[in-house]
Write an enzyme that holds these catalytic residues in place. Structure first.
Site, PDB file in Angstrom:
ATOM      1  N   THR A 133       0.822  -1.209   0.000  1.00  0.00           N
ATOM      2  CA  THR A 133       0.000   0.000   0.000  1.00  0.00           C
ATOM      3  C   THR A 133       0.852   1.254   0.000  1.00  0.00           C
ATOM      4  OG1 THR A 133      -1.575   1.276   1.349  1.00  0.00           O
ATOM      5  CG2 THR A 133      -0.098  -0.197   2.522  1.00  0.00           C
ATOM      6  N   ASP A 134       0.282   2.353  -0.478  1.00  0.00           N
ATOM      7  CA  ASP A 134       0.992   3.636  -0.411  1.00  0.00           C
ATOM      8  C   ASP A 134       1.021   4.190   1.011  1.00  0.00           C
ATOM      9  OD1 ASP A 134      -1.685   4.360  -0.169  1.00  0.00           O
ATOM     10  OD2 ASP A 134      -1.650   5.846  -1.776  1.00  0.00           O
ATOM     11  N   GLU A 135       0.243   3.600   1.914  1.00  0.00           N
ATOM     12  CA  GLU A 135       0.204   4.106   3.287  1.00  0.00           C
ATOM     13  C   GLU A 135       1.517   3.887   4.028  1.00  0.00           C
ATOM     14  OE1 GLU A 135      -3.425   3.617   5.562  1.00  0.00           O
ATOM     15  OE2 GLU A 135      -4.464   2.922   3.770  1.00  0.00           O
ATOM     16  N   TYR A 159      -1.705  -0.470  11.059  1.00  0.00           N
ATOM     17  CA  TYR A 159      -1.855  -1.153   9.765  1.00  0.00           C
ATOM     18  C   TYR A 159      -0.698  -0.838   8.837  1.00  0.00           C
ATOM     19  CZ  TYR A 159      -3.148  -1.502   4.856  1.00  0.00           C
ATOM     20  OH  TYR A 159      -3.117  -1.731   3.505  1.00  0.00           O
ATOM     21  N   LYS A 163       2.386  -3.258   7.306  1.00  0.00           N
ATOM     22  CA  LYS A 163       2.643  -3.441   5.880  1.00  0.00           C
ATOM     23  C   LYS A 163       4.062  -3.004   5.518  1.00  0.00           C
ATOM     24  CE  LYS A 163       0.397  -4.696   2.968  1.00  0.00           C
ATOM     25  NZ  LYS A 163       0.251  -6.061   2.404  1.00  0.00           N
TER      26      LYS A 163
END
Length: 373
Positions: A133-135, A159, A163
């Site tokens: 994810t870009d998060e 989260y 990741k």
């Protein structure tokens, strides 16, 4: 190819499997634990195809994974299994550590053991594609900055931290052991079969039911929105044509503030299911939940009158934006859907597929997960 897809009963995983079965001659082994977000009904279009099979396995279960690899002999792994809801990670981070970190480690070790016993041709062809994810990058302060493949990691939530950890593990298994890995980082996905706790389906279903449309803070958090079927095309392109050791950012080129996303959904619903003909609709706002509610929205008509500002999420990132130039230049992928076309398709899908989301909301989709498969 035989492609092992983890998390294939989830939102993005099921889109990937549908794409592969419908558009290629490849076979798919779907490995999914079937947690609350896993729904085999999302694969009803392809589940009877002889090139598809399902294995209900937890990626933290090493012995079960080893059996899957030994039985099916995959040519590639597409690793999508993950806990992915930020709010849930804030309320209970343990599951995110277990699945996203320990599960990824376990899968890497099983894949490495399997890869080591392949012949030279098999080793050279094998790919371990980790979908992230870009998060992991945190958020962007400027209005023009973009996440690139070289942006440093600054995760904000349990989260995104889990990741980020899984991304590092995947790259370490390449550098240390030579396992041929590729990483992709995507922006916010939306589209058909999205679990109703996520922003877009939550707004659609709440609006149809006449419930408040809760928007965090001032609603000005900006995300880059990627239609899930565009993402599925990109992921298949990466696993079949991407270079080992590379990272590819995948974005939709659609930056939108959350409040604008919600207003767009309201406008489409006003057109397709006018509130005046919706018996569930109550034409009133809910300013009592937040004194900062925008007066212009309180005075709105139709579904937009249900918009309600609520207390912001802890550590909420302000802006994400992906630079997807690399994947377009090197692999020839770019999104086919604009936000306007994609969001309309999404709303129309939910209107046509009430049976799917009603079974999610009432829990009957969980019949398989509860051991009755």
């Amino acid at each position: 190819m035989k492609i092992l897809v983890t998390g294939g009963a989830g939102f993005i995983g099921s889109a990937v499997i549908r794409h592969i079965i419908k558009n290629t001659s490849d076979s798919v082994i779907n490995v999914d634990k079937l947690t609350y977000a896993g729904n085999l009904e999302s694969l009803s279009e392809v589940s009877s195809d002889e090139r598809y099979c399902f294995e209900q396995v937890d990626i933290c279960d090493k012995k079960a994974l080893e059996k899957v690899f030994s039985t099916h002999q995959p040519d590639a792994v597409m690793h999508l299994a993950a806990e992915s809801h930020v709010d849930r990670s804030i309320d209970g981070p343990a599951a995110f550590i277990e699945t996203n970190i320990v599960g990824t480690y376990t899968l890497l070790e099983v894949a490495r053991g399997y890869w080591n016993q392949l012949d030279q041709v098999g080793k050279a062809a094998f790919r371990f594609h980790h979908i992230s994810t870009d998060e992991v990058y945190g958020d962007l302060e400027g209005t023009d900055d973009l996440f690139t493949e070289n942006t440093s990691y600054e995760p904000s939530s349990p989260y995104s931290a889990s990741k980020a950890s899984s991304d590092h593990l995947v790259r370490a298994w390449l550098r240390t052991y030579g396992l041929p890995t590729i990483v992709t980082n995507c922006s916010n996905n939306y589209g058909p079969y999205h679990f109703p706790e996520k922003l877009i389906p939550l707004m659609v279903l709440n609006a149809l039911d006449g419930k408040p449309l809760p928007v965090y803070g001032d609603g000005m958090q900006i995300r880059d929105w990627l239609y899930v079927e565009d993402h599925a095309r990109a992921l298949y392109k990466v696993v079949t044509e991407g270079q080992v050791g590379e990272t590819y950012n995948i974005g939709g080129h659609n930056e939108k503030a959350n409040i604008d996303v919600v207003k767009t959904i309201c406008a489409i619903l006003d057109e397709l299911v006018p509130s005046a003909s919706n018996p569930n609709f109550a034409a009133k706002g809910h300013p009592e939940l937040d004194s900062r509610a925008n007066p212009s929205i309180q005075q709105a008509t139709g579904y937009a009158s249900l918009i309600t500002y609520v207390k912001d999420r802890p550590g909420h990132d302000v802006r994400y934006a992906i630079d997807a130039a690399k994947i377009e230049k090197e692999l020839g992928w770019k999104p086919e859907e604009t936000f306007d076309t994609g969001i309309r398709k999404t709303v129309e899908w939910y209107l046509r597929n009430e049976n799917w989301w009603q079974r999610v909301l009432d829990g009957t989709y969980n019949f398989e997960r509860l051991g009755n498969n």
